[in-house]
Design a protein around this motif. Structure first.
Motif, PDB file in Angstrom:
ATOM      1  N   LYS A  29       0.837  -1.193   0.000  1.00  0.00           N
ATOM      2  CA  LYS A  29       0.000   0.000   0.000  1.00  0.00           C
ATOM      3  C   LYS A  29       0.876   1.248   0.000  1.00  0.00           C
ATOM      4  CE  LYS A  29      -4.064   1.703   2.399  1.00  0.00           C
ATOM      5  NZ  LYS A  29      -4.934   1.509   3.556  1.00  0.00           N
ATOM      6  N   GLU A  30       0.540   2.189  -0.869  1.00  0.00           N
ATOM      7  CA  GLU A  30       1.304   3.427  -0.966  1.00  0.00           C
ATOM      8  C   GLU A  30       0.414   4.611  -0.642  1.00  0.00           C
ATOM      9  OE1 GLU A  30       3.066   3.639  -4.824  1.00  0.00           O
ATOM     10  OE2 GLU A  30       4.569   2.132  -4.351  1.00  0.00           O
ATOM     11  N   ILE A  31       1.053   5.733  -0.325  1.00  0.00           N
ATOM     12  CA  ILE A  31       0.338   6.961  -0.021  1.00  0.00           C
ATOM     13  C   ILE A  31      -0.091   7.600  -1.336  1.00  0.00           C
ATOM     14  CG2 ILE A  31       0.491   9.229   1.079  1.00  0.00           C
ATOM     15  CD1 ILE A  31       2.837   8.075   2.734  1.00  0.00           C
ATOM     16  N   ALA A  32      -1.360   7.959  -1.434  1.00  0.00           N
ATOM     17  CA  ALA A  32      -1.868   8.622  -2.636  1.00  0.00           C
ATOM     18  C   ALA A  32      -1.391  10.069  -2.645  1.00  0.00           C
ATOM     19  CB  ALA A  32      -3.381   8.564  -2.672  1.00  0.00           C
ATOM     20  N   LEU A  33      -1.126  10.584  -3.829  1.00  0.00           N
ATOM     21  CA  LEU A  33      -0.684  11.972  -3.956  1.00  0.00           C
ATOM     22  C   LEU A  33      -1.817  12.916  -3.571  1.00  0.00           C
ATOM     23  CD1 LEU A  33       1.270  11.780  -7.321  1.00  0.00           C
ATOM     24  CD2 LEU A  33       2.216  11.810  -5.033  1.00  0.00           C
ATOM     25  N   ILE A  34      -1.441  14.099  -3.110  1.00  0.00           N
ATOM     26  CA  ILE A  34      -2.406  15.125  -2.727  1.00  0.00           C
ATOM     27  C   ILE A  34      -2.924  15.799  -3.995  1.00  0.00           C
ATOM     28  CG2 ILE A  34      -2.717  17.296  -1.455  1.00  0.00           C
ATOM     29  CD1 ILE A  34      -2.209  14.989   0.392  1.00  0.00           C
ATOM     30  N   MET A  35      -4.225  15.965  -4.098  1.00  0.00           N
ATOM     31  CA  MET A  35      -4.828  16.664  -5.234  1.00  0.00           C
ATOM     32  C   MET A  35      -4.864  18.164  -4.949  1.00  0.00           C
ATOM     33  SD  MET A  35      -5.500  14.356  -7.355  1.00  0.00           S
ATOM     34  CE  MET A  35      -4.880  12.741  -7.077  1.00  0.00           C
ATOM     35  N   THR A  36      -4.972  18.954  -6.005  1.00  0.00           N
ATOM     36  CA  THR A  36      -4.941  20.412  -5.841  1.00  0.00           C
ATOM     37  C   THR A  36      -6.114  20.917  -5.020  1.00  0.00           C
ATOM     38  OG1 THR A  36      -5.997  20.608  -8.004  1.00  0.00           O
ATOM     39  CG2 THR A  36      -3.616  20.913  -7.919  1.00  0.00           C
ATOM     40  N   ASP A  37      -7.288  20.327  -5.200  1.00  0.00           N
ATOM     41  CA  ASP A  37      -8.434  20.798  -4.416  1.00  0.00           C
ATOM     42  C   ASP A  37      -8.280  20.447  -2.936  1.00  0.00           C
ATOM     43  OD1 ASP A  37      -8.682  18.144  -5.142  1.00  0.00           O
ATOM     44  OD2 ASP A  37     -10.868  18.168  -5.123  1.00  0.00           O
ATOM     45  N   GLU A  38      -7.652  19.284  -2.640  1.00  0.00           N
ATOM     46  CA  GLU A  38      -7.370  18.946  -1.249  1.00  0.00           C
ATOM     47  C   GLU A  38      -6.364  19.926  -0.649  1.00  0.00           C
ATOM     48  OE1 GLU A  38      -7.625  14.279  -0.384  1.00  0.00           O
ATOM     49  OE2 GLU A  38      -6.232  14.819  -1.994  1.00  0.00           O
ATOM     50  N   PHE A  39      -5.346  20.263  -1.443  1.00  0.00           N
ATOM     51  CA  PHE A  39      -4.332  21.199  -0.963  1.00  0.00           C
ATOM     52  C   PHE A  39      -4.950  22.565  -0.694  1.00  0.00           C
ATOM     53  CE2 PHE A  39      -0.840  24.270  -1.697  1.00  0.00           C
ATOM     54  CZ  PHE A  39      -0.002  23.850  -0.679  1.00  0.00           C
ATOM     55  N   ALA A  40      -5.922  22.943  -1.500  1.00  0.00           N
ATOM     56  CA  ALA A  40      -6.589  24.234  -1.294  1.00  0.00           C
ATOM     57  C   ALA A  40      -7.412  24.224  -0.006  1.00  0.00           C
ATOM     58  CB  ALA A  40      -7.478  24.546  -2.485  1.00  0.00           C
ATOM     59  N   ASP A  41      -7.907  23.052   0.401  1.00  0.00           N
ATOM     60  CA  ASP A  41      -8.713  22.950   1.616  1.00  0.00           C
ATOM     61  C   ASP A  41      -7.881  22.891   2.898  1.00  0.00           C
ATOM     62  OD1 ASP A  41     -10.993  23.006   0.106  1.00  0.00           O
ATOM     63  OD2 ASP A  41     -11.287  20.830   0.111  1.00  0.00           O
ATOM     64  N   ILE A  55       5.065  18.962  -1.304  1.00  0.00           N
ATOM     65  CA  ILE A  55       4.373  17.931  -0.524  1.00  0.00           C
ATOM     66  C   ILE A  55       4.321  16.623  -1.304  1.00  0.00           C
ATOM     67  CG2 ILE A  55       2.156  17.293   0.496  1.00  0.00           C
ATOM     68  CD1 ILE A  55       1.798  20.306   1.081  1.00  0.00           C
ATOM     69  N   ASN A  56       3.995  16.706  -2.594  1.00  0.00           N
ATOM     70  CA  ASN A  56       3.927  15.483  -3.391  1.00  0.00           C
ATOM     71  C   ASN A  56       5.311  14.866  -3.598  1.00  0.00           C
ATOM     72  OD1 ASN A  56       1.178  15.174  -3.654  1.00  0.00           O
ATOM     73  ND2 ASN A  56       1.042  16.448  -5.458  1.00  0.00           N
ATOM     74  N   ALA A  57       6.358  15.675  -3.611  1.00  0.00           N
ATOM     75  CA  ALA A  57       7.718  15.130  -3.706  1.00  0.00           C
ATOM     76  C   ALA A  57       8.044  14.313  -2.455  1.00  0.00           C
ATOM     77  CB  ALA A  57       8.728  16.246  -3.896  1.00  0.00           C
ATOM     78  N   VAL A  58       7.643  14.810  -1.294  1.00  0.00           N
ATOM     79  CA  VAL A  58       7.861  14.072  -0.050  1.00  0.00           C
ATOM     80  C   VAL A  58       7.019  12.798  -0.036  1.00  0.00           C
ATOM     81  CG1 VAL A  58       7.545  14.162   2.459  1.00  0.00           C
ATOM     82  CG2 VAL A  58       8.593  16.080   1.260  1.00  0.00           C
ATOM     83  N   VAL A  59       5.794  12.873  -0.551  1.00  0.00           N
ATOM     84  CA  VAL A  59       4.934  11.687  -0.621  1.00  0.00           C
ATOM     85  C   VAL A  59       5.596  10.608  -1.477  1.00  0.00           C
ATOM     86  CG1 VAL A  59       2.739  10.803  -1.523  1.00  0.00           C
ATOM     87  CG2 VAL A  59       2.767  12.878  -0.156  1.00  0.00           C
ATOM     88  N   GLN A  60       6.176  10.993  -2.597  1.00  0.00           N
ATOM     89  CA  GLN A  60       6.844  10.020  -3.458  1.00  0.00           C
ATOM     90  C   GLN A  60       8.050   9.396  -2.767  1.00  0.00           C
ATOM     91  OE1 GLN A  60       7.469  12.464  -6.914  1.00  0.00           O
ATOM     92  NE2 GLN A  60       5.563  11.790  -7.879  1.00  0.00           N
ATOM     93  N   GLU A  61       8.798  10.199  -2.017  1.00  0.00           N
ATOM     94  CA  GLU A  61       9.938   9.658  -1.278  1.00  0.00           C
ATOM     95  C   GLU A  61       9.473   8.705  -0.174  1.00  0.00           C
ATOM     96  OE1 GLU A  61      13.370  10.089  -1.735  1.00  0.00           O
ATOM     97  OE2 GLU A  61      12.658  10.878  -3.636  1.00  0.00           O
ATOM     98  N   LEU A  62       8.393   9.051   0.498  1.00  0.00           N
ATOM     99  CA  LEU A  62       7.852   8.159   1.524  1.00  0.00           C
ATOM    100  C   LEU A  62       7.386   6.846   0.907  1.00  0.00           C
ATOM    101  CD1 LEU A  62       5.809  10.622   3.769  1.00  0.00           C
ATOM    102  CD2 LEU A  62       7.988   9.546   4.291  1.00  0.00           C
TER     103      LEU A  62
END
Length: 149
Positions: A29-41, A55-62
């Motif tokens: 199981k991997e962490i899903a990337l953050i979407m722009t609308d989620e980031f806006a919220d 944030i998405n770069a860190v998610v990919q590294e994780l």
């Protein structure tokens, strides 16, 4: 000479060659990337000066760290080298009854498998990931475990 007539139901059945059981692929199981609308919220006080792509770069590294860890966890013990076996033992010690059956990483895994620095910026990104329900923290026995939701 009368030809013999085969009765119905007398068909010759050859046994099928034994097939090797198909090895079940273990899905990590991997962490899903953050979407722009989620980031806006995400509230401004959590974002600070962080950008969406950081944030998405860190998610990919994780995700790289999680995949590396669980590839080792799914290997047979006999095929492991001494260093990998030591990592495996540490992974097993990190697991608790709360994280049994869950995919998680600890800060030592992040340092081992990625080039990320575990600093204040990293922790603020983890707070954003917690806000977006991508990870959750399980604390105990002097470790913070980041469980993937």
């Amino acid at each position: 000479v009368v030809p013999t007539v085969k009765q119905e139901g007398q068909t010759k059945v050859e046994p099928e060659p034994a097939k090797k059981p198909v090895k079940e692929k273990k899905v990590i199981k991997e962490i899903a990337l953050i979407m722009t609308d989620e980031f806006a919220d995400v509230p401004v006080y959590l974002k600070g000066r962080l950008a969406y792509d950081q944030i998405n770069a860190v998610v990919q590294e994780l995700n790289k760290a999680v995949v590396s860890k669980y590839k080792i966890m799914h290997q047979p013990l006999k095929s492991m080298s001494f260093a990998v076996r030591n990592l495996y033992q540490r992974f097993m010690e990190d697991e608790t009854k709360d994280t049994k059956g869950e995919f998680f990483i600890v800060e030592a895994d992040i340092k081992e498998f990625t080039l990320l620095k575990v600093d204040k910026r990293f922790h603020s990104i983890v707070n954003i990931l917690r806000h977006c329900h991508r990870v959750r923290e399980v604390r105990g026995s002097r470790l913070v475990r980041y469980v993937i939701c």
